[in-house]
Design a protein around this motif. Structure first.
Motif, mmCIF file in Angstrom:
data_model
loop_
_atom_site.group_PDB
_atom_site.id
_atom_site.type_symbol
_atom_site.label_atom_id
_atom_site.label_comp_id
_atom_site.label_asym_id
_atom_site.label_seq_id
_atom_site.Cartn_x
_atom_site.Cartn_y
_atom_site.Cartn_z
ATOM 1 N N TRP A 62 0.854 -1.186 0.000
ATOM 2 C CA TRP A 62 0.000 0.000 0.000
ATOM 3 C C TRP A 62 0.884 1.228 0.000
ATOM 4 C CZ3 TRP A 62 -4.740 -0.793 3.732
ATOM 5 C CH2 TRP A 62 -5.580 -1.779 3.187
ATOM 6 N N ALA A 63 0.793 2.004 -1.056
ATOM 7 C CA ALA A 63 1.663 3.177 -1.224
ATOM 8 C C ALA A 63 0.819 4.363 -1.661
ATOM 9 C CB ALA A 63 2.770 2.889 -2.237
ATOM 10 N N TYR A 64 -0.117 4.750 -0.806
ATOM 11 C CA TYR A 64 -0.991 5.872 -1.146
ATOM 12 C C TYR A 64 -0.233 7.190 -1.027
ATOM 13 C CZ TYR A 64 -4.788 2.523 -0.968
ATOM 14 O OH TYR A 64 -5.596 1.455 -1.222
ATOM 15 N N PHE A 99 -7.652 11.990 -9.498
ATOM 16 C CA PHE A 99 -9.046 11.578 -9.382
ATOM 17 C C PHE A 99 -9.154 10.447 -8.372
ATOM 18 C CE2 PHE A 99 -12.716 9.037 -10.553
ATOM 19 C CZ PHE A 99 -13.705 10.001 -10.726
ATOM 20 N N ARG A 100 -9.939 10.676 -7.305
ATOM 21 C CA ARG A 100 -10.150 9.662 -6.288
ATOM 22 C C ARG A 100 -11.383 10.051 -5.477
ATOM 23 N NH1 ARG A 100 -7.220 8.112 -1.082
ATOM 24 N NH2 ARG A 100 -7.419 5.848 -0.985
ATOM 25 N N ASP A 101 -11.532 9.488 -4.255
ATOM 26 C CA ASP A 101 -12.679 9.861 -3.443
ATOM 27 C C ASP A 101 -12.554 11.276 -2.884
ATOM 28 O OD1 ASP A 101 -10.563 8.899 -1.913
ATOM 29 O OD2 ASP A 101 -11.847 8.282 -0.253
ATOM 30 N N GLU A 122 -16.299 7.626 2.333
ATOM 31 C CA GLU A 122 -15.419 6.502 2.019
ATOM 32 C C GLU A 122 -16.132 5.166 1.921
ATOM 33 O OE1 GLU A 122 -10.983 7.530 3.582
ATOM 34 O OE2 GLU A 122 -12.454 7.014 5.123
ATOM 35 N N LEU A 123 -17.117 4.921 2.763
ATOM 36 C CA LEU A 123 -17.735 3.600 2.809
ATOM 37 C C LEU A 123 -18.945 3.480 1.901
ATOM 38 C CD1 LEU A 123 -17.446 2.847 6.634
ATOM 39 C CD2 LEU A 123 -15.889 2.193 4.791
ATOM 40 N N SER A 159 -9.200 3.303 2.839
ATOM 41 C CA SER A 159 -10.445 2.546 2.799
ATOM 42 C C SER A 159 -11.191 2.654 1.465
ATOM 43 C CB SER A 159 -11.374 2.980 3.938
ATOM 44 O OG SER A 159 -11.639 4.360 3.893
ATOM 45 N N TYR A 160 -10.816 3.601 0.592
ATOM 46 C CA TYR A 160 -11.342 3.640 -0.775
ATOM 47 C C TYR A 160 -10.646 2.593 -1.639
ATOM 48 C CZ TYR A 160 -12.893 5.876 -5.170
ATOM 49 O OH TYR A 160 -13.463 6.165 -6.380
#
Length: 410
Positions: free
Chosen positions: A228-230, A288-290, A316-317, A381-382
């Motif tokens: 995981w490398a956000y 582009f993301r949540d 997010e959920l 969590s997205y």
């Protein structure tokens, strides 16, 4: 040692990928050396297997994005090529020699596949693993805190021992990977820790986890998880393993052309806009993301304005829109022919600044930054990382279009 294994990563679909494209004979069937990450793109929930053509196939989740879940192919488990897409969801995919078909098990059905069955009971086999045993029996392992095994019928289309061991890989979110072993698919299973908060090969990346075991043509075994490398996303990495005397493995450290987008949605919801094109991050490029930011053209009648918008946001959920963002700055100098170059420059490294900057040009050479720096969100969590997005939607009535002449990632 004969190995039986499945991965925790449902409807059942099948297709013939073996006939869909010719084998690239330039692919090398050995791994001499490699550098992590082996793929610097957002490919989560990976499931890797080898086909009778001696090539490796990598199926990965694309969540709710289209064109559905990517399938990659490799001759050496290091150099991968994208060859197509299957269907939405986190899933598993295996080739069955007796039918010469690929079988897919997951939760959501879409795309040009043949729907062969819906497994009974209402169970969603999310993040599941499929094993086709030496005697052609088919098993699916599924669940998270309560792991179960189910056997499919002989045709492989409904829920219904040889020798060696059966293995299941299971993860504690974000840090530990357990491997379970049994001489029967039904257990009992004993477990050991395969990965315990191992340092990521990417600075500030999370511990590699949620991967699978794969044997190279050299006979060597490898563990292929993701880190995981956000804000970049879930980046695939590779590490050699060795088998110990107790039957458990141990882990080693380790644009051409144009596209016209017509309005297809009347909405004030940035995330509800149809016909939005996205592109995975290559090293350091996306927005582009949540929780997003963008530079774009706002039209109100005959008035055109270049605007930078920060923080269009989804919960997010539930993925419900909670904010359509805030216009942080505007520019009204647009050429009469409405041709404009837009640029997004960002640092999406897990160890970076997470900064996204936007600029525009009227000649494609000289760019002017517009607005202040946007800081990208790094919550997990997205699940998906940031992407580049091109979109066009209406807020009052349908009509009009934009023409994307080129896209360049550098």
């Amino acid at each position: 040692m004969t190995l039986k294994w499945a991965f925790l990563i449902c409807n059942l679909l099948q297709f013939n990928l073996a006939r869909s494209s010719a084998v690239d004979h330039s692919l090398q069937n050995r791994v001499d050396s490699f550098q992590n990450p082996v793929i610097y793109e957002d490919f989560a929930d990976n499931d890797v297997s080898v086909s009778p053509d001696s090539l490796y196939y990598y199926s990965t989740s694309n969540m709710h994005y289209s064109p559905s879940a990517p399938i990659l192919r490799s001759g050496d488990i290091v150099n991968w090529e994208l060859i197509g897409h299957s269907v939405h969801g986190a899933f598993t995919m295996r080739f069955r020699k007796t039918t010469r078909l690929w079988y897919w098990i997951g939760c959501d059905v879409a795309g040009p596949w043949t729907k062969s069955a819906v497994l009974p009971g209402g169970t969603c086999y999310y993040d599941c693993g499929l094993l086709i045993d030496d005697d052609d029996a088919m098993y699916v392992v599924y669940g998270s805190t309560d792991v179960s095994v189910a056997q499919l019928s002989e045709d492989g289309l409904s829920q219904a021992q040889t020798y060696g061991f059966y293995y299941i890989l299971d993860d504690h979110l974000g840090d530990i990977t357990y491997i379970w072993k049994s001489d029967s698919p039904w257990g009992p299973y004993e477990s050991k820790v395969l990965v315990d908060n191992v340092k990521s090969p990417l600075a500030n990346g999370g511990a590699p986890h949620q991967g699978g075991l794969i044997q190279a043509s050299s006979g060597d075994w490898y563990y292929m998880p993701f880190t995981w490398a956000y804000p970049n996303g879930c980046i695939p990495v590779l590490a050699p393993i060795k088998w110990e005397d107790d039957g458990f493995p141990s882990f080693y450290q380790i644009g051409n052309g144009s596209v016209t987008l017509s309005t297809a949605t009347i909405t004030n919801d940035f995330y509800a806009a149809r016909n939005t094109l996205t592109h995975r991050v290559h090293d350091e490029f996306a927005a582009f993301r949540d929780r997003s930011a963008y530079i774009g053209i706002h039209r109100d009648g005959n008035k055109y304005t270049i605007s930078v918008v920060h923080s269009p946001t989804q919960e997010e959920l539930t993925w419900n829109m909670t904010s359509n963002g805030t216009i942080v700055t505007t520019q009204t100098k647009i050429l009469p022919d409405k041709t404009i170059w837009l640029r997004a420059s960002l640092d999406a490294r897990a160890s970076g600044t997470y900064a996204a900057n936007f600029s525009y040009s009227t000649n494609g050479q000289n760019f002017t930054q517009l607005g202040k720096t946007y800081t990208m969100y790094i919550g997990w969590s997205y699940f998906m990382g940031y992407r580049f997005g091109i979109f066009n939607y209406a807020t009052k009535s349908l009509g009009g279009s934009v023409r994307a002449l080129s896209f360049t990632s550098a």
